[in-house]
Scaffold this motif. Structure first.
Motif, PDB file in Angstrom:
ATOM      1  N   SER A 135       0.831  -1.202   0.000  1.00  0.00           N
ATOM      2  CA  SER A 135       0.000   0.000   0.000  1.00  0.00           C
ATOM      3  C   SER A 135       0.860   1.245   0.000  1.00  0.00           C
ATOM      4  CB  SER A 135      -0.921  -0.010   1.228  1.00  0.00           C
ATOM      5  OG  SER A 135      -1.762  -1.132   1.207  1.00  0.00           O
ATOM      6  N   ASN A 136       1.953   1.235   0.772  1.00  0.00           N
ATOM      7  CA  ASN A 136       2.841   2.395   0.829  1.00  0.00           C
ATOM      8  C   ASN A 136       3.485   2.682  -0.517  1.00  0.00           C
ATOM      9  OD1 ASN A 136       2.315   2.756   3.517  1.00  0.00           O
ATOM     10  ND2 ASN A 136       4.104   1.596   4.222  1.00  0.00           N
ATOM     11  N   ASP A 137       3.692   1.619  -1.310  1.00  0.00           N
ATOM     12  CA  ASP A 137       4.311   1.808  -2.622  1.00  0.00           C
ATOM     13  C   ASP A 137       3.468   2.692  -3.526  1.00  0.00           C
ATOM     14  OD1 ASP A 137       6.503   0.370  -2.076  1.00  0.00           O
ATOM     15  OD2 ASP A 137       5.775  -1.506  -2.973  1.00  0.00           O
ATOM     16  N   THR A 138       2.158   2.687  -3.314  1.00  0.00           N
ATOM     17  CA  THR A 138       1.266   3.424  -4.203  1.00  0.00           C
ATOM     18  C   THR A 138       1.054   4.861  -3.758  1.00  0.00           C
ATOM     19  OG1 THR A 138      -0.683   2.712  -2.964  1.00  0.00           O
ATOM     20  CG2 THR A 138       0.061   1.277  -4.738  1.00  0.00           C
ATOM     21  N   ILE A 139       1.653   5.259  -2.645  1.00  0.00           N
ATOM     22  CA  ILE A 139       1.422   6.612  -2.117  1.00  0.00           C
ATOM     23  C   ILE A 139       2.327   7.596  -2.829  1.00  0.00           C
ATOM     24  CG2 ILE A 139       1.612   8.088  -0.091  1.00  0.00           C
ATOM     25  CD1 ILE A 139       1.023   5.640   1.609  1.00  0.00           C
ATOM     26  N   ASN A 140       1.758   8.535  -3.505  1.00  0.00           N
ATOM     27  CA  ASN A 140       2.566   9.591  -4.115  1.00  0.00           C
ATOM     28  C   ASN A 140       1.808  10.913  -4.110  1.00  0.00           C
ATOM     29  OD1 ASN A 140       0.681   9.026  -6.045  1.00  0.00           O
ATOM     30  ND2 ASN A 140       2.107   7.913  -7.374  1.00  0.00           N
ATOM     31  N   ALA A 141       1.027  11.144  -3.039  1.00  0.00           N
ATOM     32  CA  ALA A 141       0.245  12.371  -2.916  1.00  0.00           C
ATOM     33  C   ALA A 141       0.937  13.314  -1.941  1.00  0.00           C
ATOM     34  CB  ALA A 141      -1.165  12.051  -2.425  1.00  0.00           C
ATOM     35  N   THR A 142       0.499  14.570  -1.965  1.00  0.00           N
ATOM     36  CA  THR A 142       1.043  15.564  -1.040  1.00  0.00           C
ATOM     37  C   THR A 142      -0.038  16.098  -0.116  1.00  0.00           C
ATOM     38  OG1 THR A 142       0.621  17.293  -2.666  1.00  0.00           O
ATOM     39  CG2 THR A 142       2.785  16.276  -2.681  1.00  0.00           C
ATOM     40  N   GLU A 192       5.917  10.989  -4.267  1.00  0.00           N
ATOM     41  CA  GLU A 192       6.492  10.207  -5.369  1.00  0.00           C
ATOM     42  C   GLU A 192       7.441   9.106  -4.885  1.00  0.00           C
ATOM     43  OE1 GLU A 192       8.266  12.858  -8.099  1.00  0.00           O
ATOM     44  OE2 GLU A 192       6.388  13.843  -8.637  1.00  0.00           O
ATOM     45  N   GLU A 193       6.915   8.246  -3.996  1.00  0.00           N
ATOM     46  CA  GLU A 193       7.714   7.084  -3.605  1.00  0.00           C
ATOM     47  C   GLU A 193       7.874   6.158  -4.808  1.00  0.00           C
ATOM     48  OE1 GLU A 193       6.456   5.032  -0.201  1.00  0.00           O
ATOM     49  OE2 GLU A 193       6.511   6.766   1.119  1.00  0.00           O
ATOM     50  N   MET A 194       9.029   5.540  -4.902  1.00  0.00           N
ATOM     51  CA  MET A 194       9.298   4.653  -6.029  1.00  0.00           C
ATOM     52  C   MET A 194       8.391   3.427  -5.946  1.00  0.00           C
ATOM     53  SD  MET A 194      13.450   4.821  -6.169  1.00  0.00           S
ATOM     54  CE  MET A 194      13.510   3.883  -7.686  1.00  0.00           C
ATOM     55  N   TYR A 195       7.853   3.034  -7.085  1.00  0.00           N
ATOM     56  CA  TYR A 195       6.953   1.886  -7.165  1.00  0.00           C
ATOM     57  C   TYR A 195       7.567   0.835  -8.088  1.00  0.00           C
ATOM     58  CZ  TYR A 195       2.779  -0.885  -8.001  1.00  0.00           C
ATOM     59  OH  TYR A 195       1.881  -1.915  -8.095  1.00  0.00           O
ATOM     60  N   PHE A 196       7.743  -0.364  -7.548  1.00  0.00           N
ATOM     61  CA  PHE A 196       8.397  -1.441  -8.284  1.00  0.00           C
ATOM     62  C   PHE A 196       7.415  -2.553  -8.634  1.00  0.00           C
ATOM     63  CE2 PHE A 196      11.618   0.558  -5.593  1.00  0.00           C
ATOM     64  CZ  PHE A 196      12.586   0.873  -6.533  1.00  0.00           C
ATOM     65  N   GLY A 197       6.139  -2.198  -8.784  1.00  0.00           N
ATOM     66  CA  GLY A 197       5.134  -3.213  -9.052  1.00  0.00           C
ATOM     67  C   GLY A 197       5.382  -3.988 -10.327  1.00  0.00           C
ATOM     68  N   SER A 198       5.734  -3.306 -11.413  1.00  0.00           N
ATOM     69  CA  SER A 198       5.975  -3.979 -12.687  1.00  0.00           C
ATOM     70  C   SER A 198       7.192  -4.891 -12.616  1.00  0.00           C
ATOM     71  CB  SER A 198       6.172  -2.951 -13.803  1.00  0.00           C
ATOM     72  OG  SER A 198       5.028  -2.128 -13.930  1.00  0.00           O
ATOM     73  N   GLU A 221      11.139   4.626   2.110  1.00  0.00           N
ATOM     74  CA  GLU A 221      11.470   4.221   0.741  1.00  0.00           C
ATOM     75  C   GLU A 221      12.555   3.146   0.734  1.00  0.00           C
ATOM     76  OE1 GLU A 221      12.853   6.292  -3.476  1.00  0.00           O
ATOM     77  OE2 GLU A 221      12.142   7.512  -1.806  1.00  0.00           O
ATOM     78  N   ARG A 222      13.563   3.296   1.587  1.00  0.00           N
ATOM     79  CA  ARG A 222      14.613   2.281   1.663  1.00  0.00           C
ATOM     80  C   ARG A 222      14.073   0.959   2.187  1.00  0.00           C
ATOM     81  NH1 ARG A 222      17.875   6.805   3.279  1.00  0.00           N
ATOM     82  NH2 ARG A 222      17.483   6.337   5.472  1.00  0.00           N
ATOM     83  N   LEU A 223      13.181   1.038   3.181  1.00  0.00           N
ATOM     84  CA  LEU A 223      12.596  -0.190   3.715  1.00  0.00           C
ATOM     85  C   LEU A 223      11.723  -0.883   2.672  1.00  0.00           C
ATOM     86  CD1 LEU A 223      11.634   0.621   7.423  1.00  0.00           C
ATOM     87  CD2 LEU A 223      13.234  -1.112   6.606  1.00  0.00           C
ATOM     88  N   ASN A 224      10.969  -0.102   1.912  1.00  0.00           N
ATOM     89  CA  ASN A 224      10.146  -0.699   0.854  1.00  0.00           C
ATOM     90  C   ASN A 224      11.013  -1.399  -0.195  1.00  0.00           C
ATOM     91  OD1 ASN A 224       7.706   0.084   1.950  1.00  0.00           O
ATOM     92  ND2 ASN A 224       7.594   1.984   0.779  1.00  0.00           N
ATOM     93  N   LEU A 225      12.127  -0.762  -0.568  1.00  0.00           N
ATOM     94  CA  LEU A 225      13.031  -1.371  -1.533  1.00  0.00           C
ATOM     95  C   LEU A 225      13.651  -2.643  -0.962  1.00  0.00           C
ATOM     96  CD1 LEU A 225      14.564  -1.339  -4.216  1.00  0.00           C
ATOM     97  CD2 LEU A 225      16.243   0.191  -3.148  1.00  0.00           C
ATOM     98  N   THR A 226      14.086  -2.583   0.302  1.00  0.00           N
ATOM     99  CA  THR A 226      14.655  -3.766   0.961  1.00  0.00           C
ATOM    100  C   THR A 226      13.628  -4.875   1.047  1.00  0.00           C
ATOM    101  OG1 THR A 226      16.072  -2.308   2.273  1.00  0.00           O
ATOM    102  CG2 THR A 226      15.833  -4.569   3.030  1.00  0.00           C
TER     103      THR A 226
END
Length: 356
Positions: free
Chosen positions: A10-17, A33-39, A271-276
């Motif tokens: 869910s956090n991956d999809t957050i890119n609002a202000t 604009e958190e990075m999203y690696f869904g694809s 963002e680092r935790l999401n990537l990890t």
């Protein structure tokens, strides 16, 4: 899937202000604009699915065609391959979820969560049973009867599936489809019973890990003083399987445990935790491809695999040979028939000339 899995997704999809207001009057600004690696995750899920189905499928074919399925090690390997396939079959659905959102409904959500945990828990229990079997055989030298050992192995495999199915029921029941927007759905597990979740993770991951460490400490001490090379080989194979499992799943489970206790507020940390989390999850899920690769190190398995593939080629060549022989026979018969008709025609003409 796990609560931390869904929170991270869910956090991956957050890119609002837009600020988020709570009842207490506090304001939390969401990260931009958190990075999203869904694809990328979806692509890796499909790759893992393909390699796992091919690898474990070939492994099952080799076991059924060339190995003694009553042998204890082969029995455990057979069940492990089935466990990996159960887990693998859920991956395309999670990949599609990454690419869009959950489109399969509430029943599929519960069923696939159950299959996911059945595959995970059964792998852990089967690996623990394999280690205990090695410990009993090498250290305790029990049971002395091969029939008793086979019965114990079959009972352990059946118990592994029963425990896994029973343990996954609570996860399936507590999972449901959540509506976040008008047309955006997610398959999420409830996070209310955190104590039950910690207990389940401890019993079905960390406790088996402690048992395996204890057993192999005793096994290695015994094997180092043993002169039987075959026992040493078997222990090394099982040890490699266990080590690879915990190397793949260990970081992922540790991070899930940390995320269940700690929710970072800093955007860079999140963002680092999401990537990890994404990296550790791909490493964990890739484990279902690892066992066939480990068995490829065995010369006997490679020989059986070559025989299996050559057998298919030999059968195809045999069918082509039979077809060509059939065509040749047909051509010979046809040629003989034409030649016979020519001879009969000439004889008839000669008879007519003699008559007249």
């Amino acid at each position: 899937m796990e609560s931390a899995f869904n929170e991270a997704a869910s956090n991956d999809t957050i890119n609002a202000t837009v600020p988020d207001y709570y009842d207490g009057g506090e304001v939390e600004y969401l990260c931009e604009e958190e990075m999203y690696f869904g694809s990328i995750n979806a692509a890796f899920f499909f790759l893992i699915f393909i390699f796992s189905v091919i690898g474990n499928g070939l492994l099952l074919c080799v076991l059924f065609c060339y190995e003694d399925k009553k042998k204890v090690t082969n029995l455990f390997v057979l069940n492990l391959a089935c466990s990996d396939l159960v887990f693998t079959l859920t991956l395309p659905f999670w990949a599609i979820d990454f690419l869009s959102h959950w489109v399969f409904g509430d029943f599929a959500c519960k069923f696939l969560i159950a299959a996911y945990f059945v595959g995970l828990y059964s792998s852990v229990i089967l690996l623990t049973a394999m280690t205990v079997d090695r410990f009993a055989t090498v250290v305790l030298q029990w049971p002395s009867s091969l029939v008793k050992r086979q019965r114990c192995a079959m009972g352990a495999c059946a118990l592994a599936w029963v425990i896994s199915i029973a343990a996954c029921l609570s996860d399936a029941i507590n999972t449901k489809v959540e509506v976040h927007r008008e047309d955006f759905f997610t398959c999420e597990a409830s996070t209310e019973d955190k104590l039950g979740y910690y207990l389940q993770v401890s019993l079905l991951f960390f406790l088996p890990f402690a048992i395996i460490v204890f057993c192999y400490s005793a096994i290695l001490r015994t094997v180092l003083h043993a002169a039987t090379r075959q026992k040493h080989r078997t222990v090394v194979v099982v040890l490699c399987i266990v080590v690879v499992f915990f190397m793949c799943w260990g970081p992922y489970n540790m991070l899930i445990f940390i995320l269940s206790l700690y929710e970072p507020q800093d955007c860079n940390v999140r963002e680092r935790l999401n990537l990890t989390f994404d990296i550790f999850r791909l490493l964990a899920y890739s484990h279902c491809c690892m066992n066939p690769m480990l068995y490829m190190l065995s010369q006997k398995f490679r020989r059986h695999l070559v025989c299996l593939l050559h057998c298919g080629n030999a059968k195809r060549k045999e069918r082509e040979k039979e077809k060509s022989i059939g065509q040749s026979t047909s051509n010979v018969i046809q040629h003989a028939a034409v030649k016979s008709l020519d001879v009969i025609g000439r004889n008839s003409a000669e008879l007519l000339e003699l008559r007249f």
